[in-house]
Design an enzyme around this catalytic site. Structure first.
Site, PDB file in Angstrom:
ATOM      1  N   CYS A 164      23.405  39.381 -40.289  1.00  0.00           N
ATOM      2  CA  CYS A 164      21.996  38.899 -40.914  1.00  0.00           C
ATOM      3  C   CYS A 164      21.217  37.658 -39.940  1.00  0.00           C
ATOM      4  CB  CYS A 164      22.017  38.729 -42.193  1.00  0.00           C
ATOM      5  SG  CYS A 164      22.169  40.131 -43.496  1.00  0.00           S
ATOM      6  N   HIS A 166      14.228  43.301 -45.444  1.00  0.00           N
ATOM      7  CA  HIS A 166      14.857  42.638 -44.690  1.00  0.00           C
ATOM      8  C   HIS A 166      15.511  43.537 -43.692  1.00  0.00           C
ATOM      9  CE1 HIS A 166      18.339  40.257 -42.835  1.00  0.00           C
ATOM     10  NE2 HIS A 166      19.369  41.016 -44.523  1.00  0.00           N
TER      11      HIS A 166
END
Length: 413
Positions: free
Chosen positions: A85, A340
Site C-alpha cells: 500500500c 484507496h
C-alpha cells in the site's frame, strides 16, 4: 539508521490527481494520462522535459511498459516499483533520490490502480494462498486490522462502547472532510449513529470503518531545489523521506500487543531527524496518514508522535485532529473517504499537502494552521498489517531552510 537525508535538495514543482472512485468506463491508461497531464501542465513542462519516470502499481501493470505505452514515451527510462500500500510513496522516494543524486534533472513519480474491475471484491492479491501453517494464516485485511481496537481498549481501560465511539468519530471526521473534496470517492457526510450502527465487517469494524475500494491515479514532478523556481513560484521542498521494512516477527512475538506499529515509530523518528522536527504536533500544519481502517488511524496518532501513549482517543473525541483542530489529520478525507487505489494513494496524500501548503485547497477545507504560519506537512503510508509491515513517512515544506535553521528563500542546507 544511517540515512543522511536529502533535506531541501529536491522540490516538487508539479502534481496531478484524478478523482478516485468507481471508474467503470475508464482504463488504467486513461487515468494515467489524466494525472500526468495535470502534473505537466502545473509545472509548465512537456513529457519531453521529463528525464526519467518511476511508476508505482501493485496489480495494474507488470513493467514500465504500462506507463510508456499509455503515454507513448519515446525511449525514456521507466522503472516500475511496488511496496504494497506504500507503492505510490515508493515511486516518489525513488524519483527524489534520482534527482538528488544528480543522475537526472527532472523526474516524475506516477501511481495508478484499477481495483473495481479486477474481478476481486477487495484489494488485489499478490501472494499464492498457503496452507495456513505460517504466521500469517488466511486472514482478511479487515479482520487483521480489527485486532487493534480491542487491544487498544484493553490496554488503556476503555469499555467496548467507548472504543466504538472513538473509531466512529474517526470515520465521521474523515467523511466530513471528504464531503468537501470534489475528487473524493465518498462525498457525503455520514451521521455518527449511522456509522455506529452499520453492518459489521470484522470484530468491532463496521462498513464505515473500512477504506473504499477504488480506481485512481496521481503524479508528481521533482527537480533539484535550486531549479525549482524556474518551474513554479510555489514549489514544495522535500525535508525528509523515510522508509523501513520491519522484521515481520510481530505475530510470533509474545510481547507484541497490537497497540503499535513499530515500523511506523521507526520511520517517523527517522523522518523527524532528517527534517529537524522536534515537536510534530506543534510544527506540522497537517498530516495525511494511512487510515485503511479507523483503529489504524487511532494507533498512528500515537506512533507518529501526535499524542501521548494512551491519550489519542481523548484527542480524537475532543476534535484535535478535525479540520479546525490543532493538527488536522486527513483533511482531504483520507483513505476512508478519498478511496484507496493502492499504487496511487501515497501520491494522493502528497497532492493534498501540495494543495494545502500552496494555498490552493478550497476555502471550506483549508487548514487554518497554514494561514497562521506553519509550513510543514507529513504524509504516511504503511503496507502489510499489524506485526509485519513496511512504513513510509515524508515531510515536505513550502519554504527552504538556510544554514542557520531559519525558514526563507535562502541557501539550502
Amino acid at each position: 539508521m544511517s540515512s543522511h537525508g536529502i533535506r531541501d535538495r529536491v522540490a516538487i514543482v508539479g502534481m496531478g490527481c484524478t478523482p478516485f472512485g468507481e471508474h467503470w468506463t475508464r482504463s488504467a491508461d486513461d487515468l494515467l494520462v489524466d494525472a500526468v497531464g495535470e502534473a505537466v501542465a502545473s509545472a509548465g513542462v512537456t513529457l519531453d522535459d521529463i528525464d526519467a519516470f518511476w511508476f508505482g502499481t501493485q496489480a495494474s501493470g507488470v513493467s514500465g511498459l504500462t506507463l510508456s505505452r499509455a503515454l507513448r514515451l519515446p525511449h525514456k527510462p521507466v522503472t516500475r516499483v511496488e511496496n504494497m500500500c506504500a507503492t505510490g510513496s515508493e515511486a516518489l522516494r525513488n524519483a527524489c533520490y534520482a534527482v538528488a543524486s544528480g543522475a537526472y534533472d527532472v523526474a516524475m513519480a506516477v501511481g495508478v490502480e484499477k481495483l473495481k474491475d479486477s474481478g476481486m471484491s477487495g484489494l488485489s492479491g499478490t501472494a499464492i494462498p498457503g496452507a495456513g501453517d505460517d504466521s500469517r494464516g488466511e486472514i482478511t485485511a479487515p479482520a487483521n486490522f480489527s485486532l487493534l481496537a480491542p487491544a487498544y481498549a484493553a490496554k488503556y481501560g476503555l469499555a467496548d462502547e467507548e472504543m466504538k465511539d472513538v473509531i466512529t468519530r474517526i470515520a465521521w471526521k474523515n467523511h466530513v472532510n471528504g464531503a468537501r473534496n470534489p475528487r473524493a470517492q465518498f462525498r457525503k457526510e455520514v451521521p455518527l449513529e449511522r456509522i455506529r450502527s452499520a453492518p459489521t465487517v470484522a470484530g468491532m469494524l463496521g462498513v464505515f470503518d473500512c477504506s473504499g475500494v477504488s480506481d485512481g491515479s496521481a503524479a508528481a514532478i521533482v527537480v533539484r531545489a535550486e531549479d525549482a523556481y524556474r518551474y513554479t513560484d510555489r514549489p514544495i521542498f522535500v525535508k525528509a523521506l523515510s522508509f523501513v521494512a520491519g522484521p515481520a516477527d510481530g505475530l510470533l512475538d509474545p510481547e507484541y500487543d497490537f497497540t503499535t506499529f513499530p515500523e511506523v515509530v521507526a520511520s517517523a523518528q527517522e523522518a523527524y531527524r532528517q527534517a529537524g522536527v522536534t515537536d510534530p504536533r506543534a510544527e506540522l500544519a497537517l498530516a495525511e496518514v494511512h487510515d485503511c481502517f479507523t483503529p489504524t488511524e487511532l494507533v498512528l496518532m500515537e506512533d507518529l508522535g501526535f499524542a501521548e501513549r494512551g491519550q489519542a482517543w481523548k484527542d480524537v473525541t475532543s476534535g484535535a485532529f478535525d479540520l479546525d483542530g490543532s493538527l488536522p489529520v486527513n483533511p482531504d478525507g483520507g483513505l476512508k473517504a478519498f478511496g484507496h487505489p493502492i499504487g496511487a494513494s501515497g501520491l494522493r496524500m502528497m497532492f493534498e499537502a501540495w494543495l494545502q501548503l500552496r494555498g490552493e485547497a478550497p476555502p471550506e477545507r483549508t487548514v487554518r494552521s497554514v494561514a497562521e504560519g506553519r509550513s510543514l506537512a507529513l504524509t504516511h503510508n504503511l503496507g502489510g498489517g499489524p506485526g509485519e509491515c513496511v512504513s513510509f513517512v515524508s515531510i515536505v515544506g513550502s519554504e527552504l531552510t538556510d544554514r542557520e535553521g531559519e525558514s526563507g528563500h535562502g541557501t539550502t542546507r
